[in-house]
Design a protein around this motif. Structure first.
Motif, mmCIF file in Angstrom:
data_model
loop_
_atom_site.group_PDB
_atom_site.id
_atom_site.type_symbol
_atom_site.label_atom_id
_atom_site.label_comp_id
_atom_site.label_asym_id
_atom_site.label_seq_id
_atom_site.Cartn_x
_atom_site.Cartn_y
_atom_site.Cartn_z
ATOM 1 N N LEU A 36 0.834 -1.208 0.000
ATOM 2 C CA LEU A 36 0.000 0.000 0.000
ATOM 3 C C LEU A 36 0.862 1.248 0.000
ATOM 4 C CD1 LEU A 36 -2.475 -1.100 2.819
ATOM 5 C CD2 LEU A 36 -3.063 -0.897 0.401
ATOM 6 N N ARG A 37 0.509 2.197 -0.844
ATOM 7 C CA ARG A 37 1.197 3.489 -0.844
ATOM 8 C C ARG A 37 0.189 4.588 -0.524
ATOM 9 N NH1 ARG A 37 5.509 4.201 -5.446
ATOM 10 N NH2 ARG A 37 6.173 5.738 -3.910
ATOM 11 N N TYR A 38 0.556 5.397 0.446
ATOM 12 C CA TYR A 38 -0.358 6.402 0.991
ATOM 13 C C TYR A 38 0.296 7.777 0.859
ATOM 14 C CZ TYR A 38 -3.463 8.555 4.562
ATOM 15 O OH TYR A 38 -4.372 9.344 5.229
ATOM 16 N N ALA A 39 -0.355 8.688 0.151
ATOM 17 C CA ALA A 39 0.121 10.070 0.034
ATOM 18 C C ALA A 39 -0.644 10.924 1.032
ATOM 19 C CB ALA A 39 -0.108 10.587 -1.381
ATOM 20 N N PHE A 40 0.055 11.438 2.038
ATOM 21 C CA PHE A 40 -0.580 12.305 3.025
ATOM 22 C C PHE A 40 -0.382 13.746 2.573
ATOM 23 C CE2 PHE A 40 -2.188 12.391 7.479
ATOM 24 C CZ PHE A 40 -2.375 13.749 7.559
ATOM 25 N N CYS A 41 -1.487 14.405 2.217
ATOM 26 C CA CYS A 41 -1.424 15.741 1.607
ATOM 27 C C CYS A 41 -1.837 16.828 2.592
ATOM 28 C CB CYS A 41 -2.360 15.816 0.402
ATOM 29 S SG CYS A 41 -1.953 14.631 -0.883
ATOM 30 N N PHE A 42 -1.037 17.867 2.654
ATOM 31 C CA PHE A 42 -1.407 19.051 3.428
ATOM 32 C C PHE A 42 -1.685 20.170 2.432
ATOM 33 C CE2 PHE A 42 -1.303 22.675 6.136
ATOM 34 C CZ PHE A 42 -1.642 22.208 7.397
ATOM 35 N N PRO A 43 -2.917 20.718 2.404
ATOM 36 C CA PRO A 43 -3.277 21.669 1.340
ATOM 37 C C PRO A 43 -2.777 23.095 1.579
ATOM 38 C CG PRO A 43 -5.189 21.185 2.694
ATOM 39 C CD PRO A 43 -4.064 20.364 3.255
ATOM 40 N N ASP A 44 -1.502 23.201 1.895
ATOM 41 C CA ASP A 44 -0.848 24.500 1.997
ATOM 42 C C ASP A 44 0.641 24.258 1.773
ATOM 43 O OD1 ASP A 44 -0.279 27.257 2.531
ATOM 44 O OD2 ASP A 44 -2.022 27.321 3.857
ATOM 45 N N ILE A 45 1.430 25.324 1.821
ATOM 46 C CA ILE A 45 2.853 25.171 1.487
ATOM 47 C C ILE A 45 3.595 24.371 2.566
ATOM 48 C CG2 ILE A 45 2.963 27.242 0.043
ATOM 49 C CD1 ILE A 45 4.301 28.667 2.444
ATOM 50 N N TYR A 46 4.773 23.916 2.202
ATOM 51 C CA TYR A 46 5.635 23.054 3.023
ATOM 52 C C TYR A 46 5.822 23.590 4.442
ATOM 53 C CZ TYR A 46 10.075 20.616 4.211
ATOM 54 O OH TYR A 46 11.069 19.879 4.807
ATOM 55 N N GLU A 47 6.126 24.895 4.575
ATOM 56 C CA GLU A 47 6.458 25.438 5.895
ATOM 57 C C GLU A 47 5.291 25.351 6.874
ATOM 58 O OE1 GLU A 47 8.714 28.294 3.097
ATOM 59 O OE2 GLU A 47 7.255 26.674 2.933
ATOM 60 N N ILE A 48 4.080 25.424 6.360
ATOM 61 C CA ILE A 48 2.907 25.325 7.229
ATOM 62 C C ILE A 48 2.585 23.858 7.508
ATOM 63 C CG2 ILE A 48 0.422 25.773 7.348
ATOM 64 C CD1 ILE A 48 1.001 28.433 5.965
ATOM 65 N N GLY A 49 2.558 23.051 6.455
ATOM 66 C CA GLY A 49 2.235 21.631 6.620
ATOM 67 C C GLY A 49 3.222 20.898 7.499
ATOM 68 N N MET A 50 4.505 21.237 7.375
ATOM 69 C CA MET A 50 5.533 20.555 8.167
ATOM 70 C C MET A 50 5.464 20.936 9.650
ATOM 71 S SD MET A 50 7.555 18.308 6.813
ATOM 72 C CE MET A 50 9.094 18.397 7.725
ATOM 73 N N SER A 51 4.677 21.941 9.976
ATOM 74 C CA SER A 51 4.519 22.359 11.373
ATOM 75 C C SER A 51 3.345 21.649 12.041
ATOM 76 C CB SER A 51 4.282 23.877 11.440
ATOM 77 O OG SER A 51 5.347 24.557 10.821
ATOM 78 N N HIS A 52 2.619 20.843 11.284
ATOM 79 C CA HIS A 52 1.372 20.283 11.790
ATOM 80 C C HIS A 52 1.599 18.943 12.483
ATOM 81 C CE1 HIS A 52 -2.525 18.039 11.085
ATOM 82 N NE2 HIS A 52 -2.805 18.980 11.957
ATOM 83 N N LEU A 53 1.197 18.864 13.749
ATOM 84 C CA LEU A 53 1.465 17.669 14.555
ATOM 85 C C LEU A 53 0.706 16.438 14.050
ATOM 86 C CD1 LEU A 53 2.760 16.290 16.997
ATOM 87 C CD2 LEU A 53 0.867 17.166 18.401
ATOM 88 N N GLY A 54 -0.544 16.626 13.644
ATOM 89 C CA GLY A 54 -1.346 15.483 13.184
ATOM 90 C C GLY A 54 -0.701 14.755 12.020
ATOM 91 N N MET A 55 -0.103 15.514 11.117
ATOM 92 C CA MET A 55 0.572 14.908 9.969
ATOM 93 C C MET A 55 1.755 14.058 10.434
ATOM 94 S SD MET A 55 2.116 16.734 6.609
ATOM 95 C CE MET A 55 1.993 15.890 5.035
ATOM 96 N N LYS A 56 2.518 14.580 11.401
ATOM 97 C CA LYS A 56 3.680 13.846 11.911
ATOM 98 C C LYS A 56 3.242 12.520 12.547
ATOM 99 C CE LYS A 56 5.720 18.279 13.350
ATOM 100 N NZ LYS A 56 6.819 18.690 12.495
ATOM 101 N N ILE A 57 2.124 12.568 13.288
ATOM 102 C CA ILE A 57 1.644 11.361 13.964
ATOM 103 C C ILE A 57 1.206 10.310 12.937
ATOM 104 C CG2 ILE A 57 -0.179 10.420 15.455
ATOM 105 C CD1 ILE A 57 -0.125 13.080 17.020
ATOM 106 N N LEU A 58 0.369 10.707 11.973
ATOM 107 C CA LEU A 58 -0.166 9.721 11.026
ATOM 108 C C LEU A 58 0.899 9.227 10.052
ATOM 109 C CD1 LEU A 58 -3.719 11.213 10.495
ATOM 110 C CD2 LEU A 58 -3.107 9.176 11.772
#
Length: 614
Positions: A36-58
């Motif tokens: 399985l390949r899963y693309a986790f997308c944050f709908p904003d630029i890198y600097e904002i998405g990389m700051s998001h804790l939920g993304m890091k957890i999942l």
């Protein structure tokens, strides 16, 4: 692994490191060895998405599996997008450089209503049909999650499945079903029929909407055996659930560039405007031992010299002093800066001040939220002016010289007198500094007042209230500026046109899917960025579809009205929210959960448990 066609573009863009991958702790697997390949997308630029804790957890949850590989995807900034479209380069994932249209699942986290057009733009950049009905193959499954999915109706036509609540366990359950369906050559419909029974999974195509003559929702009817009410998923024990031992460390500065430790979920306070305070209930805490162990692991694996504690109200952890003592023991020794956001004025104890003195001397931030006591009672803030001033005095006693105060304007029942109250309270803080005998001599005080425009949200006691209109908000902003008596006070506030769009999509229904699609076609994207937001593009989209945006924002809803999110169960009962709404209009407060349980009902989703009721 950057593809050659992408590498050629990087010399022409600002911040190419947004698109290269390869950072410390990023996970690279053999794609032929995973199912399985899963693309986790944050709908904003890198600097904002990389700051998001939920993304890091999942990201960590999925990559713990041997059979799956989760990769990160962010919205390319306009310069990169232009080049990608010009050279026919589809949207790609950072770890492998592969195009996400070939992945098995693509998940978007919806943190903010003004990111919805970016979701459509990213799907289009990936080369995928935007509407769920037009994607007939089993893969890729398009999934949405995050806080905005507590009312996903305005964006539901574009998702195959929607995660409600906390995804640490439901993500794995969904991936297990997807793997089974792939291995057995089952269809997308087969997959949807199976996942509809997983707690926290909502399949929007299995619900049919109909409307009354006045435009309000008549029914959202479940079909295909889908549940009439979809319960959010919930993690029972935060001490046992997965938490990352390492974060991906970026090559460039991001918004929150530090290690983050979540110390509890939920909130005991019940502020009536605060959606997060209700949708993350019931309260669940981590033990001091767990907090320490996880924090140390993150600092060691990332090399960060700052640790931030994450929760809705840090000082409400039931063992806060013991927690801070044990954290300070090793962070001070290792020269790690400990950051404590979300402090409250009513439990800012002498003991806490002593701990904070060991930690930092940056400005302190508090949120009185309203300028008068009547208004604070309406919103159930349970904080008095005396408490605000007492807390500021403690801070001034101990060397602090700047205070930031957060307020809201546009709250239900608000008057111009309440707006003046904001200026008066800020001035009282200035006076408190100069009256304080222990203040740092030879220094001045800086009081920053930040005013957000209030937007009623689902699953709060104010979900039935009209939103203040733009003209009224502008008049209040002007009145606030006129009322500020000192240059020691600096005021900032939000622009109002974005508040209208946020308000429409926060409480909207399925009719808004076509407005969203039109706005995207009109060139709307990056709507949360003031320099990119197009009010004209949005108003044209409403006009093209014959929809009045003010129907969703300026209308008071009756308790009898069926709301677009009433088929979703986030734990807090509708009856409880109705009672809280009535109390707000009577200027009555409700004590916080540790003083007296208000029977909100959220503990029923957690087997009757709530850490606030110990």
């Amino acid at each position: 692994m950057i593809k050659k066609e992408v590498e050629k573009l990087l010399q022409y863009v600002q911040k190419p490191a947004r698109y290269t991958g390869g950072e410390l702790n990023s996970v690279v697997k053999d794609k032929d060895a995973v199912s399985l390949r899963y693309a986790f997308c944050f709908p904003d630029i890198y600097e904002i998405g990389m700051s998001h804790l939920g993304m890091k957890i999942l990201y960590g949850v999925v990559n713990e599996r041997e059979d799956a590989w989760c990769e990160r995807v962010f919205a390319p900034d306009t310069d990169m997008e232009e080049l990608m479209r010009k050279h026919n380069v589809p949207l790609f994932a950072l770890e492998s450089g592969d195009y996400i249209k070939d992945f098995d699942m693509i998940g978007f986290t919806l943190q903010y209503e003004l990111s919805y057009t970016n979701v459509l733009n990213m799907l289009d950049l990936a080369g995928l049909p935007l509407f769920s009905k037009d994607r007939e193959a089993l893969t890729p499954i398009i999934a949405f999650g995050g806080p905005c999915t507590c009312n996903p109706e305005p964006i539901s036509d574009f998702a195959d499945i929607i995660f409600l609540g906390e995804g640490e366990e439901s993500t794995n359950e969904v991936l297990d079903v997807l793997k089974y369906c792939k291995e057995n050559n089952l269809s997308k419909k087969d997959f949807l029929l199976k996942v509809k029974d997983i707690q926290g999974i909502y399949v929007p195509s299995f619900y049919e909407d109909s409307y009354n003559d006045d435009g309000t929702l008549k029914e959202l009817k479940a079909t295909n055996g889908a549940p009439e009410k979809v319960k959010k998923s919930i993690i029972s024990d935060l001490n046992k659930v997965y938490y990352p031992k390492e974060f991906v460390v970026p090559f460039i500065n991001i918004v929150h560039d530090r290690a983050v430790e979540e110390i509890f979920r939920g909130c005991i306070r019940g502020c009536r405007f605060c959606q997060a305070g209700f949708i993350y209930r019931p309260i669940r805490e981590k033990s001091v031992e767990t907090i320490n162990a996880q924090s140390k692991a993150l600092i060691e694996s990332t090399g960060y010299d700052e640790l931030s504690l994450c929760s809705l109200s840090t000082s409400d952890h039931s063992d806060v002093n013991n927690m801070l003592s044990s954290l300070i023991d090793w962070t001070a020794k290792d020269k790690i800066n400990l950051s404590l956001p979300s402090l409250r004025v009513d439990n800012f104890s002498d003991e806490l001040v002593e701990k904070l003195k060991l930690v930092r001397k940056s400005g302190l931030t508090f949120a009185p939220e309203a300028g008068t006591q009547r208004m604070r009672d309406v919103i159930n803030k349970n904080v008095t002016e005396e408490e605000v001033l007492r807390t500021c005095n403690k801070a001034f006693d101990n060397g602090w010289t700047s205070v930031k105060l957060y307020f809201m304007m546009g709250l239900p029942t608000e008057t111009m007198e309440d707006i003046e109250g904001i200026a008066n309270l800020a001035m009282e803080v200035v006076h408190a500094f100069y009256r304080n005998e222990n203040r740092q001599k030879g220094t001045g005080v800086q009081v920053s007042v930040s005013c957000a425009s209030f937007i009623p949200k689902p699953f709060t006691p104010f979900q039935w209230e009209p939103e203040d209109n733009m003209e009224s908000l502008k008049a209040k902003q002007a009145h606030l500026l006129e009322s500020i008596p000192s240059k020691k006070i600096k005021v900032s506030y939000h622009e109002t046109p974005t508040s209208l769009i946020e308000g429409v999509f926060a409480r909207g229904d399925r009719k808004l899917n076509k407005v969203l699609y039109s706005a995207y076609k009109n060139g709307c994207k990056f709507d949360s960025w003031d320099d990119k937001f197009s009010f004209e593009g949005w108003m044209k989209a409403f006009e093209e579809n014959g929809i009045d945006p003010y129907f969703y924002t300026q209308r008071k809803r009756e308790f009898s009205e069926l709301l677009p999110w009433d088929h979703l169960d986030y734990g807090v009962s509708r009856r409880f929210l109705e009672k809280e709404n009535i109390k707000a209009h009577n200027n009555e407060t409700t004590p916080h959960c540790r003083i007296k349980c208000a029977a909100c009902g959220a503990n029923k989703l957690n087997g009757g448990n709530c850490d606030a009721r110990n």
